[in-house]
Design a protein around this motif. Structure first.
Motif, PDB file in Angstrom:
ATOM      1  N   ALA A 309     -43.370  11.783  82.233  1.00 25.87           N
ATOM      2  CA  ALA A 309     -44.678  11.968  81.912  1.00 25.87           C
ATOM      3  C   ALA A 309     -45.636  11.425  82.899  1.00 25.87           C
ATOM      4  O   ALA A 309     -46.772  12.060  83.223  1.00 25.87           O
ATOM      5  N   VAL A 310     -45.449  10.018  83.446  1.00 24.57           N
ATOM      6  CA  VAL A 310     -45.962   9.223  84.304  1.00 24.57           C
ATOM      7  C   VAL A 310     -45.955  10.187  85.397  1.00 24.57           C
ATOM      8  O   VAL A 310     -47.189  10.276  86.005  1.00 24.57           O
ATOM      9  N   GLU A 311     -45.159  10.625  86.040  1.00 25.95           N
ATOM     10  CA  GLU A 311     -45.090  11.390  87.488  1.00 25.95           C
ATOM     11  C   GLU A 311     -45.932  12.478  87.309  1.00 25.95           C
ATOM     12  O   GLU A 311     -46.754  12.792  88.083  1.00 25.95           O
ATOM     13  N   ALA A 312     -46.047  13.327  86.031  1.00 24.27           N
ATOM     14  CA  ALA A 312     -46.896  14.391  85.833  1.00 24.27           C
ATOM     15  C   ALA A 312     -48.249  14.076  85.945  1.00 24.27           C
ATOM     16  O   ALA A 312     -49.182  14.676  86.514  1.00 24.27           O
ATOM     17  N   VAL A 313     -48.599  12.869  85.500  1.00 32.41           N
ATOM     18  CA  VAL A 313     -50.032  12.513  85.298  1.00 32.41           C
ATOM     19  C   VAL A 313     -50.489  12.235  86.893  1.00 32.41           C
ATOM     20  O   VAL A 313     -51.377  12.288  87.255  1.00 32.41           O
ATOM     21  N   LYS A 314     -49.583  11.484  87.503  1.00 36.73           N
ATOM     22  CA  LYS A 314     -49.899  11.119  88.994  1.00 36.73           C
ATOM     23  C   LYS A 314     -50.013  12.254  89.717  1.00 36.73           C
ATOM     24  O   LYS A 314     -51.065  12.210  90.593  1.00 36.73           O
ATOM     25  N   GLU A 315     -49.330  13.132  89.798  1.00 33.60           N
ATOM     26  CA  GLU A 315     -49.349  14.520  90.418  1.00 33.60           C
ATOM     27  C   GLU A 315     -50.597  15.307  89.938  1.00 33.60           C
ATOM     28  O   GLU A 315     -50.988  15.967  90.922  1.00 33.60           O
ATOM     29  N   ALA A 316     -51.080  14.997  89.046  1.00 33.99           N
ATOM     30  CA  ALA A 316     -52.174  15.777  88.538  1.00 33.99           C
ATOM     31  C   ALA A 316     -53.692  15.048  88.858  1.00 33.99           C
ATOM     32  O   ALA A 316     -54.780  15.368  88.571  1.00 33.99           O
ATOM     33  N   ASN A 317     -53.407  13.869  89.589  1.00 34.10           N
ATOM     34  CA  ASN A 317     -54.269  13.150  90.158  1.00 34.10           C
ATOM     35  C   ASN A 317     -55.437  12.494  89.296  1.00 34.10           C
ATOM     36  O   ASN A 317     -56.553  12.209  89.337  1.00 34.10           O
ATOM     37  N   LEU A 318     -54.659  12.136  88.003  1.00 31.27           N
ATOM     38  CA  LEU A 318     -55.366  11.298  87.214  1.00 31.27           C
ATOM     39  C   LEU A 318     -55.157  10.178  86.956  1.00 31.27           C
ATOM     40  O   LEU A 318     -53.901   9.478  87.473  1.00 31.27           O
ATOM     41  N   LYS A 319     -55.932   9.217  86.591  1.00 33.59           N
ATOM     42  CA  LYS A 319     -55.575   7.751  86.642  1.00 33.59           C
ATOM     43  C   LYS A 319     -54.971   7.180  85.270  1.00 33.59           C
ATOM     44  O   LYS A 319     -55.539   7.372  84.362  1.00 33.59           O
ATOM     45  N   LEU A 320     -53.738   6.770  85.704  1.00 40.78           N
ATOM     46  CA  LEU A 320     -53.142   6.168  84.468  1.00 40.78           C
ATOM     47  C   LEU A 320     -53.870   4.838  83.945  1.00 40.78           C
ATOM     48  O   LEU A 320     -54.451   4.057  84.513  1.00 40.78           O
ATOM     49  N   ASN A 321     -53.888   4.833  82.545  1.00 40.00           N
ATOM     50  CA  ASN A 321     -54.572   3.767  81.756  1.00 40.00           C
ATOM     51  C   ASN A 321     -56.089   3.717  81.936  1.00 40.00           C
ATOM     52  O   ASN A 321     -56.897   2.621  81.458  1.00 40.00           O
TER      53      ASN A 321
END
Length: 404
Positions: A309-321
């Motif tokens: 899921a972390v990988e998908a969030v990064k690929e969607a150009n969203l900022k984790l945390n």
């Protein structure tokens, strides 16, 4: 049929004076182990009377004499640790039973983990082995352990084959974490016919005689509490493990129901299975992000899927945390590293290495005649950026056991 003669010496030395009943085991033939007394007669090594006195049943599987005097687990039903009324935490077990007793007894423990492709299970395996090594160095030189696994977490038949091979190889007790609640039922039945206890570690299953591991429902609750305190509001989607697995049901229900009990402003909007698979979880998460443009939290039933899921969030150009928070469960080294890197938000750690240590200690105590409830809970807690640098042993208050 390999366990009767092997364990007669253990019974005589460690328990004959203190135990009065035996349970659940049928006849089995003699072991070819070097520790077998070849002069022992068949009458001395066989007993089918489940109410027999310990002195009359010296050949019974060690664990069955004390811990399992009321019989083996029911293979027609899953062992549900949440339904057991009397349980102890691991700490309570140590407080109530005291030291691990020294003994000249010899017995073979089999460990059966799901796979070595998942770092959770390799950490559990290492804990198994390190506790037995510690015991060997501290007065229990006759205890051995062999840990094997299936090829992957979909290899249900392979795990059953491993279990059967461990039985044929002379295991006296089996610690097993099956892929599903029923894929090893046939192996459990064979084990019970040979007088071999089966102890569920981390995952409950049909016919288990005991459970050692964390409370999977409480794990979901802990994830919900973390989300409510640290995020507070917004939409959450859940990525679940393999359908039909009790731990999936418990972690998911614990999460959802705790949010409701808290009156949280976090809203569960979707739940999808990803079968414990990182790539599948990445795809599921990507779909979630496209479907819900205001999604705030992803809760995953394990760390492997959370990292996908972390990988998908990064690929969607969203900022984790910031834009979105991802919560996992297990407490693997890779999850800890991801938290250090400000990617994964938190994991509900079950401290797999120490869980393995605890399970081996519990199993040794059972085989040496100590009795305890059928459920021994091991710890779990949320680990995030605030406590990630605290050593796991300190977080759970771990100390090595006393052997005397």
């Amino acid at each position: 049929m390999k366990n009767k003669k092997l364990l007669a010496v253990l019974v005589a030395m460690a328990m004959a004076a203190s135990l009065s009943a035996c349970g659940g085991s049928s006849d089995s033939a003699a072991s070819s182990s070097e520790s077998t007394d070849s002069s022992q007669t068949q009458e001395e090594t066989q007993s089918t009377d489940t109410g027999a006195d310990a002195s009359e049943s010296a050949g019974e599987a060690t664990g069955s004499i004390a811990q399992f005097a009321d019989g083996w687990g029911d293979t027609n039903n899953a062992f549900d640790p949440l339904a057991i009324s009397e349980t102890w935490t691991f700490e309570e077990m140590r407080e109530n039973l005291g030291a691990v007793p020294t003994s000249d007894a010899s017995f073979a423990i089999a460990g059966n983990i799901r796979t070595e492709d998942n770092v959770y299970w390799t950490a559990l395996r290492d804990g198994y082995k390190d506790m037995i090594a510690f015991e060997n160095e501290n007065g229990l030189s006759g205890v051995t352990i062999d840990v094997q696994s299936a090829l992957n977490e979909a290899d249900t038949e392979g795990q059953l084959a491993v279990m059967k091979d461990q039985i044929r190889s002379g295991a006296n007790v089996i610690m097993i974490s099956p892929i599903s609640t029923s894929n090893c039922t046939e192996g459990v039945e064979v084990a019970h016919e040979d007088g071999i206890p089966t102890i569920a570690v981390n995952n409950e299953f049909n016919g288990a005689d005991m459970f050692v591991g964390p409370n999977s429902y409480a794990e979901g609750e802990q994830a919900a509490e973390w989300a409510d305190v640290n995020v507070g509001s917004g939409k959450v989607a859940i990525i679940m493990g393999l359908a039909g697995t009790d731990v999936v049901k418990n972690r998911t229900n614990g999460f959802v129901e705790k949010l409701q009990a808290l009156g949280s402003e976090i809203e569960v909007v979707d739940q999808q299975n990803a079968d414990w698979d990182r790539d599948k979880a990445k795809d599921v998460c990507a779909t979630f992000l496209k479907t819900y443009d205001d999604l705030k939290i992803i809760f995953c039933n394990n760390d492997v899927m959370a990292l996908g899921a972390v990988e998908a969030v990064k690929e969607a150009n969203l900022k984790l945390n910031e834009d979105i928070f991802v919560i996992g469960a297990d407490g693997t080294d890779e999850a800890y590293e991801s938290i250090h890197n400000n990617e994964l938000s938190a994991t509900i750690s079950m401290f797999p290495y120490y869980e393995g240590m605890m399970a081996s200690e519990v199993t040794t105590r059972v085989m040496l005649g100590q009795t305890m409830p059928k459920v021994i809970w091991t710890p779990s807690m949320a680990v995030d950026a605030k406590n990630i640098d605290t050593d796991d042993a300190e977080l759970i208050g771990w100390t090595d056991p006393t052997v005397e």
